[in-house]
Design a protein around this motif. Sequence first.
Motif, PDB file in Angstrom:
ATOM      1  N   MET A   1       2.820  13.800  17.067  1.00 43.20           N
ATOM      2  CA  MET A   1       3.561  12.561  16.882  1.00 43.20           C
ATOM      3  C   MET A   1       5.056  12.818  17.060  1.00 43.20           C
ATOM      4  SD  MET A   1       1.811  10.757  13.561  1.00 43.20           S
ATOM      5  CE  MET A   1       1.809   9.032  13.940  1.00 43.20           C
ATOM      6  N   ASP A   2       5.715  11.858  17.616  1.00 44.78           N
ATOM      7  CA  ASP A   2       7.152  11.913  17.820  1.00 44.78           C
ATOM      8  C   ASP A   2       7.875  11.770  16.480  1.00 44.78           C
ATOM      9  OD1 ASP A   2       9.733  10.177  18.215  1.00 44.78           O
ATOM     10  OD2 ASP A   2       9.384  11.144  20.150  1.00 44.78           O
ATOM     11  N   GLU A   3       8.996  12.454  16.315  1.00 44.23           N
ATOM     12  CA  GLU A   3       9.763  12.412  15.063  1.00 44.23           C
ATOM     13  C   GLU A   3      10.271  11.005  14.730  1.00 44.23           C
ATOM     14  OE1 GLU A   3      10.595  15.050  12.679  1.00 44.23           O
ATOM     15  OE2 GLU A   3       8.829  15.801  13.721  1.00 44.23           O
ATOM     16  N   ASN A   4      10.332  10.123  15.731  1.00 49.17           N
ATOM     17  CA  ASN A   4      10.786   8.751  15.491  1.00 49.17           C
ATOM     18  C   ASN A   4       9.633   7.762  15.315  1.00 49.17           C
ATOM     19  OD1 ASN A   4      13.626   9.250  15.559  1.00 49.17           O
ATOM     20  ND2 ASN A   4      13.413   9.576  17.754  1.00 49.17           N
ATOM     21  N   SER A   5       8.402   8.289  15.279  1.00 54.61           N
ATOM     22  CA  SER A   5       7.240   7.420  15.040  1.00 54.61           C
ATOM     23  C   SER A   5       7.354   6.804  13.655  1.00 54.61           C
ATOM     24  CB  SER A   5       5.942   8.226  15.125  1.00 54.61           C
ATOM     25  OG  SER A   5       5.739   8.703  16.417  1.00 54.61           O
ATOM     26  N   LEU A   6       6.904   5.557  13.560  1.00 56.74           N
ATOM     27  CA  LEU A   6       6.994   4.844  12.293  1.00 56.74           C
ATOM     28  C   LEU A   6       5.801   5.133  11.399  1.00 56.74           C
ATOM     29  CD1 LEU A   6       8.316   1.326  13.345  1.00 56.74           C
ATOM     30  CD2 LEU A   6       9.599   3.254  12.420  1.00 56.74           C
ATOM     31  N   LEU A   7       6.072   5.243  10.110  1.00 54.80           N
ATOM     32  CA  LEU A   7       5.054   5.454   9.093  1.00 54.80           C
ATOM     33  C   LEU A   7       5.125   4.326   8.081  1.00 54.80           C
ATOM     34  CD1 LEU A   7       5.820   9.198   8.313  1.00 54.80           C
ATOM     35  CD2 LEU A   7       3.982   8.331   9.756  1.00 54.80           C
ATOM     36  N   HIS A   8       3.989   3.752   7.766  1.00 55.86           N
ATOM     37  CA  HIS A   8       3.937   2.715   6.733  1.00 55.86           C
ATOM     38  C   HIS A   8       4.028   3.414   5.375  1.00 55.86           C
ATOM     39  CE1 HIS A   8       1.883  -0.020   3.912  1.00 55.86           C
ATOM     40  NE2 HIS A   8       2.580  -0.930   4.582  1.00 55.86           N
ATOM     41  N   VAL A   9       4.979   3.005   4.515  1.00 52.94           N
ATOM     42  CA  VAL A   9       5.138   3.658   3.214  1.00 52.94           C
ATOM     43  C   VAL A   9       4.931   2.722   2.029  1.00 52.94           C
ATOM     44  CG1 VAL A   9       6.587   5.563   4.016  1.00 52.94           C
ATOM     45  CG2 VAL A   9       7.663   3.414   3.322  1.00 52.94           C
ATOM     46  N   ALA A  10       5.010   1.397   2.255  1.00 53.51           N
ATOM     47  CA  ALA A  10       4.835   0.478   1.126  1.00 53.51           C
ATOM     48  C   ALA A  10       4.700  -0.958   1.615  1.00 53.51           C
ATOM     49  CB  ALA A  10       6.021   0.581   0.170  1.00 53.51           C
ATOM     50  N   LYS A  11       4.174  -1.776   0.718  1.00 56.93           N
ATOM     51  CA  LYS A  11       4.119  -3.225   0.936  1.00 56.93           C
ATOM     52  C   LYS A  11       4.895  -3.865  -0.210  1.00 56.93           C
ATOM     53  CE  LYS A  11       1.123  -7.060   1.962  1.00 56.93           C
ATOM     54  NZ  LYS A  11       0.680  -7.231   3.312  1.00 56.93           N
ATOM     55  N   ILE A  12       5.698  -4.835   0.123  1.00 57.39           N
ATOM     56  CA  ILE A  12       6.518  -5.511  -0.880  1.00 57.39           C
ATOM     57  C   ILE A  12       5.689  -6.624  -1.516  1.00 57.39           C
ATOM     58  CG2 ILE A  12       8.617  -6.824  -1.304  1.00 57.39           C
ATOM     59  CD1 ILE A  12       9.790  -5.424   1.215  1.00 57.39           C
ATOM     60  N   GLY A  13       5.668  -6.638  -2.823  1.00 56.78           N
ATOM     61  CA  GLY A  13       4.925  -7.642  -3.574  1.00 56.78           C
ATOM     62  C   GLY A  13       5.809  -8.796  -4.021  1.00 56.78           C
ATOM     63  N   ARG A  14       5.411  -9.423  -5.104  1.00 61.22           N
ATOM     64  CA  ARG A  14       6.080 -10.617  -5.618  1.00 61.22           C
ATOM     65  C   ARG A  14       7.438 -10.262  -6.239  1.00 61.22           C
ATOM     66  NH1 ARG A  14       5.661 -10.721 -11.137  1.00 61.22           N
ATOM     67  NH2 ARG A  14       4.109  -9.335 -12.027  1.00 61.22           N
ATOM     68  N   SER A  15       8.265 -11.282  -6.368  1.00 59.53           N
ATOM     69  CA  SER A  15       9.560 -11.093  -7.018  1.00 59.53           C
ATOM     70  C   SER A  15       9.348 -10.944  -8.524  1.00 59.53           C
ATOM     71  CB  SER A  15      10.500 -12.259  -6.714  1.00 59.53           C
ATOM     72  OG  SER A  15       9.981 -13.454  -7.231  1.00 59.53           O
ATOM     73  N   VAL A  16      10.221 -10.168  -9.135  1.00 61.05           N
ATOM     74  CA  VAL A  16      10.138  -9.894 -10.573  1.00 61.05           C
ATOM     75  C   VAL A  16      11.538 -10.099 -11.154  1.00 61.05           C
ATOM     76  CG1 VAL A  16       9.616  -8.126 -12.298  1.00 61.05           C
ATOM     77  CG2 VAL A  16       8.365  -8.143 -10.135  1.00 61.05           C
ATOM     78  N   GLY A  17      11.671 -10.983 -12.093  1.00 57.43           N
ATOM     79  CA  GLY A  17      12.981 -11.213 -12.704  1.00 57.43           C
ATOM     80  C   GLY A  17      13.853 -12.125 -11.865  1.00 57.43           C
ATOM     81  N   LEU A  18      15.124 -12.184 -12.249  1.00 55.85           N
ATOM     82  CA  LEU A  18      16.048 -13.127 -11.619  1.00 55.85           C
ATOM     83  C   LEU A  18      17.081 -12.477 -10.702  1.00 55.85           C
ATOM     84  CD1 LEU A  18      16.721 -15.257 -14.824  1.00 55.85           C
ATOM     85  CD2 LEU A  18      15.138 -15.772 -12.961  1.00 55.85           C
ATOM     86  N   LYS A  19      17.142 -11.137 -10.671  1.00 55.45           N
ATOM     87  CA  LYS A  19      18.191 -10.431  -9.927  1.00 55.45           C
ATOM     88  C   LYS A  19      17.769  -9.962  -8.538  1.00 55.45           C
ATOM     89  CE  LYS A  19      18.743  -7.606 -13.427  1.00 55.45           C
ATOM     90  NZ  LYS A  19      19.227  -6.454 -14.194  1.00 55.45           N
ATOM     91  N   GLY A  20      16.598 -10.393  -8.067  1.00 56.82           N
ATOM     92  CA  GLY A  20      16.154  -9.985  -6.732  1.00 56.82           C
ATOM     93  C   GLY A  20      15.246  -8.771  -6.728  1.00 56.82           C
ATOM     94  N   GLU A  21      14.729  -8.407  -7.880  1.00 55.19           N
ATOM     95  CA  GLU A  21      13.818  -7.269  -7.943  1.00 55.19           C
ATOM     96  C   GLU A  21      12.426  -7.668  -7.468  1.00 55.19           C
ATOM     97  OE1 GLU A  21      15.718  -4.913 -11.733  1.00 55.19           O
ATOM     98  OE2 GLU A  21      14.410  -6.631 -12.117  1.00 55.19           O
ATOM     99  N   LEU A  22      11.707  -6.687  -6.930  1.00 61.35           N
ATOM    100  CA  LEU A  22      10.385  -6.921  -6.360  1.00 61.35           C
ATOM    101  C   LEU A  22       9.410  -5.833  -6.781  1.00 61.35           C
ATOM    102  CD1 LEU A  22      11.991  -7.538  -2.958  1.00 61.35           C
ATOM    103  CD2 LEU A  22      10.382  -9.190  -3.872  1.00 61.35           C
ATOM    104  N   LYS A  23       8.148  -6.185  -6.862  1.00 57.68           N
ATOM    105  CA  LYS A  23       7.094  -5.212  -7.097  1.00 57.68           C
ATOM    106  C   LYS A  23       6.846  -4.495  -5.769  1.00 57.68           C
ATOM    107  CE  LYS A  23       3.594  -3.337  -9.286  1.00 57.68           C
ATOM    108  NZ  LYS A  23       3.844  -2.226 -10.147  1.00 57.68           N
ATOM    109  N   LEU A  24       6.656  -3.174  -5.825  1.00 58.82           N
ATOM    110  CA  LEU A  24       6.434  -2.390  -4.619  1.00 58.82           C
ATOM    111  C   LEU A  24       5.077  -1.707  -4.708  1.00 58.82           C
ATOM    112  CD1 LEU A  24       7.993  -1.639  -2.020  1.00 58.82           C
ATOM    113  CD2 LEU A  24       8.701   0.450  -3.169  1.00 58.82           C
ATOM    114  N   TYR A  25       4.251  -1.876  -3.684  1.00 58.50           N
ATOM    115  CA  TYR A  25       2.934  -1.239  -3.608  1.00 58.50           C
ATOM    116  C   TYR A  25       3.042  -0.078  -2.625  1.00 58.50           C
ATOM    117  CZ  TYR A  25       1.516  -5.323  -6.163  1.00 58.50           C
ATOM    118  OH  TYR A  25       1.411  -6.290  -7.124  1.00 58.50           O
ATOM    119  N   ILE A  26       3.151   1.108  -3.176  1.00 55.81           N
ATOM    120  CA  ILE A  26       3.455   2.304  -2.400  1.00 55.81           C
ATOM    121  C   ILE A  26       2.184   2.908  -1.805  1.00 55.81           C
ATOM    122  CG2 ILE A  26       4.465   4.611  -2.527  1.00 55.81           C
ATOM    123  CD1 ILE A  26       6.161   3.510  -4.897  1.00 55.81           C
TER     124      ILE A  26
END
Length: 177
Positions: A1-26
């Motif tokens: 694989m090329d060093e610039n190949s993309l790797l999936h590392v997480a999916k962004i979940g729902r928002s949490v709180g009021l400051k722009g925080e999000l749940k992360l599914y790693i």
Amino acid sequence: MDENSLLHVAKIGRSVGLKGELKLYISSDFKEQFCTDATFLLDDGSKIVVDYFIEDKSIIKFKEYNSKEDAKTLTNKNLFTTIKESRKHCSLDSEQYFWFDIIGSKVFDRDIYLGKILEIERIGDIDYLIIKSDDSHVKRGLSKRFMIPYIKRYIDSFDIESKKLSTIDTYLILESS
């Protein structure tokens, strides 16, 4: 694989709180890569920068996303990094390897060539190597594909340069598949 190949590392979940925080599914073993100022790519190729990450809760905040409404626009998007960035931000112990280094390697049980590693699948807390059997084994009526648990019992050594995985008693697994 090329060093610039993309790797999936997480999916962004729902928002949490009021400051722009999000749940992360790693989907990576390396939570340390979600450090402050780390840059990731979204599905559309745009870049996004980490403001902070709360590891024990898998909560992430990205720069420039400062409200619940802003954060909601990221829900269900995927985060990607490159192989090069993974090598830079993720530390491995000795005799540990990235999956992308192992996939595509040739598998041997002593001097018997078994086939190539197509992918790796995690079942429970064990990683399994999905092997495409060599045609010579398939012609003899053995399975086209089989799985080897990536545990010390079966793994002898891995040569990253030649992409050769030496195993123990895995021909028996192929015969039993």
